[in-house]
Design a protein around this motif. Structure first.
Motif, PDB file in Angstrom:
ATOM      1  N   LEU A 149      27.286  54.859  54.816  1.00  0.00           N
ATOM      2  CA  LEU A 149      27.879  53.559  54.514  1.00  0.00           C
ATOM      3  C   LEU A 149      28.566  53.663  53.153  1.00  0.00           C
ATOM      4  CD1 LEU A 149      28.331  50.519  54.938  1.00  0.00           C
ATOM      5  CD2 LEU A 149      26.121  50.130  53.802  1.00  0.00           C
ATOM      6  N   PRO A 150      29.899  53.786  53.126  1.00  0.00           N
ATOM      7  CA  PRO A 150      30.585  53.868  51.826  1.00  0.00           C
ATOM      8  C   PRO A 150      30.541  52.517  51.107  1.00  0.00           C
ATOM      9  CG  PRO A 150      31.975  54.704  53.620  1.00  0.00           C
ATOM     10  CD  PRO A 150      30.841  53.953  54.244  1.00  0.00           C
ATOM     11  N   VAL A 151      30.194  52.552  49.840  1.00  0.00           N
ATOM     12  CA  VAL A 151      30.180  51.356  49.000  1.00  0.00           C
ATOM     13  C   VAL A 151      31.568  51.220  48.358  1.00  0.00           C
ATOM     14  CG1 VAL A 151      29.179  50.310  46.926  1.00  0.00           C
ATOM     15  CG2 VAL A 151      27.714  51.506  48.564  1.00  0.00           C
ATOM     16  N   ILE A 152      32.129  50.020  48.417  1.00  0.00           N
ATOM     17  CA  ILE A 152      33.443  49.785  47.822  1.00  0.00           C
ATOM     18  C   ILE A 152      33.290  49.685  46.310  1.00  0.00           C
ATOM     19  CG2 ILE A 152      35.441  48.245  47.747  1.00  0.00           C
ATOM     20  CD1 ILE A 152      34.747  47.329  50.547  1.00  0.00           C
ATOM     21  N   VAL A 153      34.096  50.456  45.577  1.00  0.00           N
ATOM     22  CA  VAL A 153      34.031  50.489  44.115  1.00  0.00           C
ATOM     23  C   VAL A 153      35.457  50.475  43.558  1.00  0.00           C
ATOM     24  CG1 VAL A 153      31.829  51.735  44.057  1.00  0.00           C
ATOM     25  CG2 VAL A 153      33.974  53.027  44.097  1.00  0.00           C
ATOM     26  N   GLY A 154      35.532  50.378  42.233  1.00  0.00           N
ATOM     27  CA  GLY A 154      36.818  50.537  41.548  1.00  0.00           C
ATOM     28  C   GLY A 154      37.721  49.332  41.601  1.00  0.00           C
ATOM     29  N   GLY A 155      37.213  48.166  42.040  1.00  0.00           N
ATOM     30  CA  GLY A 155      38.068  46.992  42.135  1.00  0.00           C
ATOM     31  C   GLY A 155      38.511  46.507  40.766  1.00  0.00           C
ATOM     32  N   ARG A 156      39.812  46.287  40.613  1.00  0.00           N
ATOM     33  CA  ARG A 156      40.358  45.793  39.355  1.00  0.00           C
ATOM     34  C   ARG A 156      40.881  44.371  39.480  1.00  0.00           C
ATOM     35  NH1 ARG A 156      43.819  50.940  36.925  1.00  0.00           N
ATOM     36  NH2 ARG A 156      42.126  52.476  37.004  1.00  0.00           N
ATOM     37  N   THR A 157      41.437  44.031  40.629  1.00  0.00           N
ATOM     38  CA  THR A 157      41.952  42.688  40.831  1.00  0.00           C
ATOM     39  C   THR A 157      40.841  41.780  41.327  1.00  0.00           C
ATOM     40  OG1 THR A 157      42.574  43.088  43.134  1.00  0.00           O
ATOM     41  CG2 THR A 157      44.191  43.673  41.448  1.00  0.00           C
ATOM     42  N   LEU A 158      41.095  40.464  41.252  1.00  0.00           N
ATOM     43  CA  LEU A 158      40.100  39.517  41.756  1.00  0.00           C
ATOM     44  C   LEU A 158      39.875  39.718  43.243  1.00  0.00           C
ATOM     45  CD1 LEU A 158      38.258  37.084  41.445  1.00  0.00           C
ATOM     46  CD2 LEU A 158      40.272  35.597  41.700  1.00  0.00           C
ATOM     47  N   PHE A 159      40.948  39.981  43.991  1.00  0.00           N
ATOM     48  CA  PHE A 159      40.802  40.195  45.426  1.00  0.00           C
ATOM     49  C   PHE A 159      39.935  41.418  45.704  1.00  0.00           C
ATOM     50  CE2 PHE A 159      42.054  42.038  49.474  1.00  0.00           C
ATOM     51  CZ  PHE A 159      41.981  40.951  50.313  1.00  0.00           C
TER      52      PHE A 159
END
Length: 707
Positions: free
Chosen positions: A263-273
């Motif tokens: 299950l890949p975890v989503i990372v690295g988000g920079r924008t609010l979306f």
């Protein structure tokens, strides 16, 4: 001068080969209409697994039956009109969708509370010592090289830290068509190999036949016999060495297993979306994935990356034929991963989901527009699965996977149709004079009406089934101290969850309309292509937002006008849909803006990044600006080592083989021959012709000789 003449010319050592010796492995295309011989016994269902499936599907059917009855009673006040029948049918189909998601979440909660471990993988146990040779495969297509290779290098260094790196080789499998990006990839590869000293290899295909599926199949048929396993990465994938080693060990210990998906975890988000997607995926994702693993068992699914695969099982069972007919439904299979998993299960190989193994990461789209572009591509691939559903020998679970892939996009136009049918029903009741005795004389008149009180209860029940899995995930998170602290505590996580529900509720109608447009476009025969997605900056300008979301806004205005003309209470009832569509443009712009760390939407990986993610950030920072956007021919002309590697890595060293009459190559040769200067030659070449010229030794030599 004579002394200088006696000095021998400077010679450079030959470049290290781009690829190891070939070890071919046959990968025949499968016959979809002939049941294959089962070569494995890894997909047998235990009585426990059968009971779990009965619970998930039986529970969903019971919930749907109850909802269908209540909705029927809402509409059946004096009889149903044709429009009301349409609303009822659409409601039942769509409720079944969320009902299945609800019972899946209950299964996930049971699995998490029981501490169930898939394939005996225990992240807290001492690190095992597998012995199988594994290839890490990184397919890339016109991606920014330093960004991709930073993630790959961080993964490799984490693997080195385990002390087991000698069992792994890394292949960069390029399908890049942009000549400047191609040469930048080669330069980044040489720098990566020099920094690490690891066993890294690079291969670029001149023709990206069958896209990613063809890219992997090309590697299997050329090098697959050397490796017992292959671990597929994506351009935004990062994995820890601990995770990779445990996957290899589990595959080695389970000879009937063909594929193990993390299950890949989503990372690295920079924008609010992006941070919204990251928060939702981290909080709710484990519950959903655990539920899937709980009832899928050894007949699970494959998401195309961050998974380890038994090479011979994949080669023998997962070769994809082309579908009959024209694009967008015919041709090569776009969303290949679901189909490959189904074919492996059909052949008897176990496909397992390991949702509880940490150390698997990916990134999400940075904006609503990027999500829409990705969804358009995925939508076409999933609708293709309609031609795969009748394939002989598929398991029940595999057919469900294919159906859910189709349903995830078809549900959008169904929601839109139900809204429109409900609106037309209200318009009919408001403006069309009722026919109280439609069949002539009757003892009692037919009163066109609905039951508003029962309708409110149906709405509340539907929202409960839709939202309860989120609250279950939140409750389970509270019981995990490390996760609770990583999210910022119970209170901040709750506020973050409520913010996510609110923002997702506003964006849901926008996504519904975008996906509906995509479905209709595909059904009309339009091929969406396959372009690389943006990874970091999702900043969206007002002009682009208006261009993309003007239809959504106009539809929102139409809903607002129609509901206001009927009754203000109806407008209030539909206000979430209307508000979401009316604010689509500012919402898209606002959520695409970068946001500083902190706030309500934090995740454990964002607050305290694991070592491998910190390494990625450091490497990207150190590599920023080292390659830039330098033109490919100029780069080759200025770097003799890079030029030697480029020529050595070309198929047949760039020589034209007999029978090679590709137009791009022949036209590129002619244009380069006719041009008096390099600048004029490059101006004459199209993007495809430039790539062909750099793959042709004759044309490349001519370009380098021009000034």
């Amino acid at each position: 001068m004579d002394a200088l003449a006696d000095v021998p010319p400077v010679t450079r050592p030959a470049p290290e080969p781009a690829l190891p010796p070939e070890a071919p492995l046959a990968m025949p295309a499968q016959d979809f209409w002939r049941r294959p011989e089962r070569v494995g016994a890894g997909t047998r269902l235990s009585p426990t697994l059968i009971a779990r499936r009965a619970f998930v599907f039986g529970g969903a059917m019971a919930l749907t039956g109850l909802a269908a009855y209540e909705m029927y009673k809402v509409l059946d006040v004096g009889g149903l009109t044709y429009l009301e029948y349409a609303v009822l049918v659409l409601f039942v189909v769509l409720f079944a969708w969320i009902g299945l998601a609800f019972t899946n979440a209950i299964g996930g909660a049971i699995s998490l509370l029981s501490g169930r471990k898939v394939l005996g993988i225990d992240p807290g146990a001492p690190l095992p010592a597998p012995t199988i040779r594994t290839a890490l495969l990184m397919p890339c297509y016109n991606e920014e090289p330093n960004r991709v290779f930073a993630g790959l290098e961080a993964t490799w260094r984490s693997l080195e830290a385990t002390g087991r790196a000698d069992l792994f080789d890394v292949f960069i499998l390029s399908d890049t068509t942009d000549a400047d990006v191609w040469v930048a990839e080669e330069a980044a590869f040489l720098a990566l190999r020099q920094r690490t000293g690891g066993r890294f290899f690079y291969r670029r295909r001149p023709q990206n036949t069958d896209r990613k599926a063809g890219n992997i199949a090309d590697w299997v048929t050329r090098f697959g016999a050397t490796y017992e396993a292959m671990l597929i990465l994506d351009a935004d994938s990062v994995m820890t060495g601990d995770c990779i080693v445990r996957l290899a060990d589990a595959l080695e210990r389970t000879p009937e297993a063909g594929l193990i998906q993390t299950l890949p975890v989503i990372v690295g988000g920079r924008t609010l979306f992006a941070r919204l997607q990251q928060f939702a995926g981290r909080l709710y994702g484990p519950l959903i994935a655990q539920g899937l693993a709980w009832w899928h068992g050894p007949q699970s699914n494959y998401w195309g990356h961050n998974a380890i695969i038994r090479t011979r099982a994949f080669a023998g069972a997962a070769g994809l034929p082309h579908l009959k007919g024209r694009k967008p439904f015919g041709g090569h299979i776009l969303s290949h991963d679901f189909v490959e998993a189904a074919l492996m299960v059909r052949a008897g190989w176990g496909v397992h989901m390991v949702a509880g193994l940490p150390g698997s990461y990916e990134e999400g789209p940075p904006s609503l527009t990027d999500l829409a572009v990705r969804d358009r591509r995925w939508c076409q691939g999933n609708l293709q699965h309609g031609a795969v559903l009748p394939v002989r020998g598929l398991s029940f679970a595999s057919r469900i996977h294919l159906l859910t892939g189709i349903g995830s996009y078809v549900s959008a136009p169904l929601w839109l149709m139900m809204l429109l049918a409900g609106l037309l029903t209200s318009l009919q009741a408001r403006f069309v004079p009722p026919d109280y005795f439609p069949s002539g004389f009757a003892l009692f008149p037919v009163w066109p009406a609905q039951d508003p009180v029962r309708a409110a209860w149906v709405f509340g029940g539907t929202m409960a089934v839709l939202l309860l899995p989120k609250f279950i995930a939140y409750a389970l998170m509270l019981g995990d101290g490390a996760a609770r602290r990583g999210f910022g505590g119970a209170g901040r996580t709750f506020l973050g969850m409520m913010s996510e529900i609110l923002l997702s509720g506003l964006m849901a109608p926008v996504t519904m309309v975008s996906q509906s447009f995509a479905v209709f476009s595909i059904l009309m025969g339009r091929d969406g292509g396959w372009n690389p997605q943006r990874r970091d900056d999702g900043s969206l300008g007002w002009r682009e937002a208006f261009r993309h979301f003007l239809p959504h806004t106009l539809l929102g205005l139409g809903f607002a006008a129609a509901t206001a003309a009927i009754a203000w209470p109806l407008m209030a009832w539909m206000s979430p849909v209307i508000l979401g569509l009316l604010t689509a443009v500012p919402l898209a712009v606002w959520t695409s803006r970068p946001r500083p760390p902190g706030g309500l939407l934090e995740t454990p990986e964002a607050q305290q990044p694991p070592l491998v993610l910190r390494a990625v950030a450091d490497l990207r920072a150190s590599l920023a600006g080292t390659s830039g956007s330098m033109e490919a021919v100029a780069r080759l002309a200025g770097d003799a080592d890079l030029l030697d590697f480029h020529r050595d890595a070309l198929p047949a060293q760039g020589k034209r083989l007999p029978g090679d009459f590709r137009p791009d190559r022949l036209v590129a040769r002619a244009k380069v021959e006719d041009a008096p200067t390099r600048a004029e030659a490059l101006a004459l070449l199209t993007a495809r012709e430039k790539a062909a010229a750099l793959a042709d030794d004759h044309a490349l030599g001519r370009l380098l000789s021009l000034r």
